[in-house]
Design a protein around this motif. Structure first.
Motif, mmCIF file in Angstrom:
data_model
loop_
_atom_site.group_PDB
_atom_site.id
_atom_site.type_symbol
_atom_site.label_atom_id
_atom_site.label_comp_id
_atom_site.label_asym_id
_atom_site.label_seq_id
_atom_site.Cartn_x
_atom_site.Cartn_y
_atom_site.Cartn_z
ATOM 1 N N GLN A 119 3.414 -13.634 20.078
ATOM 2 C CA GLN A 119 2.348 -13.073 20.905
ATOM 3 C C GLN A 119 1.562 -12.019 20.139
ATOM 4 O OE1 GLN A 119 1.385 -13.893 24.135
ATOM 5 N NE2 GLN A 119 2.662 -15.648 23.654
ATOM 6 N N ALA A 120 2.289 -11.111 19.499
ATOM 7 C CA ALA A 120 1.602 -10.004 18.831
ATOM 8 C C ALA A 120 0.785 -10.511 17.644
ATOM 9 C CB ALA A 120 2.624 -8.960 18.367
ATOM 10 N N TRP A 121 1.319 -11.490 16.957
ATOM 11 C CA TRP A 121 0.635 -12.002 15.772
ATOM 12 C C TRP A 121 -0.622 -12.785 16.166
ATOM 13 C CZ3 TRP A 121 1.251 -11.365 10.591
ATOM 14 C CH2 TRP A 121 0.634 -12.285 9.753
ATOM 15 N N ASN A 122 -0.528 -13.517 17.271
ATOM 16 C CA ASN A 122 -1.631 -14.404 17.646
ATOM 17 C C ASN A 122 -2.649 -13.763 18.567
ATOM 18 O OD1 ASN A 122 -0.173 -16.240 16.252
ATOM 19 N ND2 ASN A 122 0.539 -17.377 18.029
ATOM 20 N N GLU A 123 -2.334 -12.583 19.094
ATOM 21 C CA GLU A 123 -3.170 -12.015 20.146
ATOM 22 C C GLU A 123 -4.607 -11.807 19.664
ATOM 23 O OE1 GLU A 123 -4.587 -10.351 23.562
ATOM 24 O OE2 GLU A 123 -4.934 -9.581 21.547
ATOM 25 N N PHE A 124 -5.514 -12.110 20.550
ATOM 26 C CA PHE A 124 -6.914 -11.980 20.164
ATOM 27 C C PHE A 124 -7.671 -11.083 21.133
ATOM 28 C CE2 PHE A 124 -11.160 -13.621 21.180
ATOM 29 C CZ PHE A 124 -11.803 -13.362 19.992
ATOM 30 N N THR A 125 -7.455 -11.295 22.429
ATOM 31 C CA THR A 125 -8.294 -10.676 23.437
ATOM 32 C C THR A 125 -8.221 -9.152 23.424
ATOM 33 O OG1 THR A 125 -7.471 -12.532 24.707
ATOM 34 C CG2 THR A 125 -9.018 -11.082 25.781
ATOM 35 N N ILE A 126 -7.000 -8.621 23.419
ATOM 36 C CA ILE A 126 -6.868 -7.161 23.461
ATOM 37 C C ILE A 126 -7.402 -6.553 22.176
ATOM 38 C CG2 ILE A 126 -5.205 -5.270 23.532
ATOM 39 C CD1 ILE A 126 -3.496 -6.976 25.360
ATOM 40 N N GLN A 138 -9.658 -4.649 11.622
ATOM 41 C CA GLN A 138 -9.415 -5.857 12.379
ATOM 42 C C GLN A 138 -8.046 -6.448 12.092
ATOM 43 O OE1 GLN A 138 -12.743 -8.284 11.277
ATOM 44 N NE2 GLN A 138 -13.826 -7.638 13.107
ATOM 45 N N THR A 139 -7.534 -7.204 13.082
ATOM 46 C CA THR A 139 -6.334 -7.990 12.828
ATOM 47 C C THR A 139 -6.774 -9.374 12.365
ATOM 48 O OG1 THR A 139 -6.313 -8.658 15.116
ATOM 49 C CG2 THR A 139 -4.925 -6.803 14.532
ATOM 50 N N LEU A 140 -5.811 -10.181 11.940
ATOM 51 C CA LEU A 140 -6.160 -11.478 11.353
ATOM 52 C C LEU A 140 -6.960 -12.388 12.286
ATOM 53 C CD1 LEU A 140 -3.055 -12.331 9.182
ATOM 54 C CD2 LEU A 140 -5.373 -11.874 8.414
ATOM 55 N N PRO A 141 -6.562 -12.541 13.568
ATOM 56 C CA PRO A 141 -7.377 -13.407 14.427
ATOM 57 C C PRO A 141 -8.829 -12.948 14.531
ATOM 58 C CG PRO A 141 -5.261 -13.017 15.439
ATOM 59 C CD PRO A 141 -5.326 -12.125 14.242
ATOM 60 N N LEU A 142 -9.036 -11.634 14.632
ATOM 61 C CA LEU A 142 -10.408 -11.120 14.687
ATOM 62 C C LEU A 142 -11.137 -11.423 13.391
ATOM 63 C CD1 LEU A 142 -10.164 -7.577 16.280
ATOM 64 C CD2 LEU A 142 -11.061 -9.656 17.287
ATOM 65 N N SER A 180 -2.304 -6.537 10.892
ATOM 66 C CA SER A 180 -1.536 -7.481 11.708
ATOM 67 C C SER A 180 -0.043 -7.259 11.544
ATOM 68 C CB SER A 180 -1.881 -8.916 11.317
ATOM 69 O OG SER A 180 -2.926 -9.397 12.102
ATOM 70 N N LEU A 181 0.391 -7.096 10.300
ATOM 71 C CA LEU A 181 1.819 -6.916 10.051
ATOM 72 C C LEU A 181 2.328 -5.649 10.721
ATOM 73 C CD1 LEU A 181 2.395 -7.958 6.335
ATOM 74 C CD2 LEU A 181 3.314 -8.990 8.401
ATOM 75 N N LEU A 182 1.593 -4.547 10.521
ATOM 76 C CA LEU A 182 2.016 -3.267 11.099
ATOM 77 C C LEU A 182 2.137 -3.369 12.605
ATOM 78 C CD1 LEU A 182 0.067 -0.484 9.186
ATOM 79 C CD2 LEU A 182 2.539 -0.671 9.531
ATOM 80 N N ILE A 183 1.074 -3.885 13.224
ATOM 81 C CA ILE A 183 1.058 -3.959 14.683
ATOM 82 C C ILE A 183 2.183 -4.836 15.183
ATOM 83 C CG2 ILE A 183 -0.262 -4.830 16.646
ATOM 84 C CD1 ILE A 183 -2.770 -3.899 15.189
ATOM 85 N N THR A 184 2.379 -5.972 14.499
ATOM 86 C CA THR A 184 3.420 -6.896 14.942
ATOM 87 C C THR A 184 4.790 -6.240 14.875
ATOM 88 O OG1 THR A 184 2.089 -8.699 14.076
ATOM 89 C CG2 THR A 184 4.362 -9.192 14.612
#
Lengths: 187, 308
Positions: free
Chosen positions: B234-241, B252-256, B102-106
């Motif tokens: 947005q990037a931190w919370n995103e789930f769908t993509i 996985q990212t945190l929301p997943l 999550s951190l990296l992607i954000t």
């Protein structure tokens, strides 16, 4: 309010699932305390109450943004103008109708446009709620329907067609606002 | 306000019955005003409670032992509070790797979004070029496409370029999803800074680049902060993509991760205390961050998005 906006969507839906939990959820508990027969009521099993829960969640998540935007716009309304109107004998309602509302109208219309766009695209909230065992085919929104068509049934063409339909619908619904925005851009 | 104006002279003269009744009218009006104020305040408090309660409940539940949560009557305060839920949630369920993802992607998304949106906003509000208007309309309409319709195309593109389950792949998709709105936001900011300022600096002997860096850029800072906060959220919370682009369980990212965490236990009765601890862990960084920047954010958001 701010907390609700900053709250990650997945976390928010999870919390609401817990609030509406059919065995230990607080909401059922409160309703039972009020003397209503909600003991063990499963909110997510029926499409109608499922959508009620979904609406509550989406509203809960959307209101802060709208409220903040409108609040920020209201701070731009100058006191002098309001005072002048009061001296000229405008009542509270009239001041709101003729001064405050026209001044914040641009903000309200752009927020409205954004909400139309965002709410038509609701997908994840429904998807996450469905995890709790709701009847999927009866609780799908357009977004979920596309997902099911494309990913679930591998019907890519069908999914693309429905997506374009949603796009057309959004454009249709938001056209007046878009045109307003463009007009403002010209000037 | 008008009530006080009317009543003051009536008292002063104290005379004719007409004036007295006018004064009485004014006091009832004031009382009415007070009552309506009270009702207004009460409504505001109730609404505020409605919005705060779920957040409070999440944090409260996360500190309560699960055994207590399973009892029929809910406990409204965390009696015998415990941090065991947090320990269990972060232990060995992939929390740390998800946090890293999550951190990296954000971060990658944040940098890319700011860069692209900034340049695009400058272009559409400073330069006149062919297709400028259609570009603006396109930016708006792209936002309206349902993300689900793009899934398949996105999935195929990523798998064709071997970018599935990678930070780069997801970041590209996030950037593409977030950039339109940030362009829209920044555009208002750029338009709010008169080009004459820059020209004046150039007349005074600065080069075009220098004029931009010294004059326009500092004035844009609040707008950039606002856009950055938006992109971060947005990037931190995103789930769908993420659901589509990161199918591997260890990427996985945190929301997943939270969703997986909840679903893993759904059959044998959810351990809500642990799930709430997990939710709090995801929500907390954003909330803290947000409380710091909120004032700039709201002001920036509106002035940016609204000014033609």
């Amino acid at each position: 309010m701010l907390l609700a906006w900053a709250m990650p969507m997945v976390a928010a839906v999870t919390v609401w699932k817990w609030l509406f939990d059919w065995r230990q959820g607080v909401i059922n508990w409160i309703l039972v305390q009020l003397g209503l027969d909600f003991d063990g009521h499963n909110w997510l099993a029926e499409p109608l109450s499922f959508f009620f829960v979904a609406t509550v969640i989406i509203t809960w998540m959307s209101v802060p943004f709208v409220a903040l935007s409108v609040y920020a716009a209201l701070t731009q309304v100058s006191d002098e103008v309001l005072e002048a109107a009061a001296l000229d004998g405008a009542s509270g309602t009239k001041r709101f109708m003729y001064i405050i509302f026209p001044m914040v109208r641009p903000v309200i219309s752009i927020v409205l446009l954004l909400q139309i766009i965002w709410d038509l695209r609701v997908f994840a909230q429904i998807r996450l709620l469905q995890d709790a065992g709701a009847p999927v085919s009866e609780t799908n929104l357009l977004g979920n329907f596309i997902y099911e068509l494309g990913i679930g049934r591998q019907d890519f063409a069908g999914a693309a067609a429905v997506s374009l339909f949603v796009l057309a619908l959004t454009i249709l619904l938001s056209w007046p606002y878009v045109r307003n925005l463009l007009k403002e851009d010209e000037s | 306000m008008s009530a006080t104006h009317a009543s003051a002279p009536a008292h002063a003269r104290g005379g004719s019955p007409a004036k007295v009744s006018q004064a009485r009218l004014a006091t009832t009006a004031r009382r009415k005003f007070r009552v309506s104020k009270l009702v207004g305040n009460l409504t505001a408090i109730v609404v505020a409670l409605l919005w705060v309660f779920p957040v409070y409940w999440m944090i409260n539940s996360s500190f309560t032992p699960n055994a207590r949560l399973s009892s029929r009557t809910p406990s409204f305060f965390p009696t015998n509070a415990t941090t065991a839920n947090y320990e269990n949630a972060t232990d060995g369920t992939g929390f740390w790797s998800a946090l890293q993802m999550s951190l990296l992607i954000t971060i990658v998304t944040l940098i890319a979004v700011i860069l692209f949106a900034f340049l695009a906003a400058l272009a559409i509000s400073r330069f006149k070029f062919r297709g400028r208007k259609s570009f603006i309309v396109a930016v708006l309409f792209i936002q309206m496409l349902p993300a689900e319709g793009l899934f398949i195309a996105q999935y195929k593109m990523l798998s064709a370029t071997n970018l599935l389950n990678s930070v780069v792949g997801v970041s590209i998709l996030y950037t593409a999803a977030i950039v339109p709105f940030t362009i829209w936001m920044l555009r208002g900011f750029v338009a709010g800074i008169p080009a004459e300022l820059e020209e004046a600096a150039m007349v005074d002997g600065l080069s075009r680049t220098k004029a931009f860096l010294k004059i326009t850029f500092p004035l844009l800072a609040p707008g950039l902060v606002a856009a950055g906060v938006y992109a971060f959220l947005q990037a931190w919370n995103e789930f769908t993509i993420a659901l589509v682009a990161l199918p591997a369980a260890d990427k996985q990212t945190l929301p997943l991760w939270l969703r997986g965490f909840l679903n893993a236990s759904v059959n044998q009765g959810v351990n809500w205390a642990q799930v709430m601890a997990a939710s709090t862990l995801i929500a907390l960084p954003v909330m803290i961050f947000f409380l710091f920047v909120q004032n700039k954010m709201t002001g920036g958001l509106v002035s940016g998005a609204v000014k033609g």
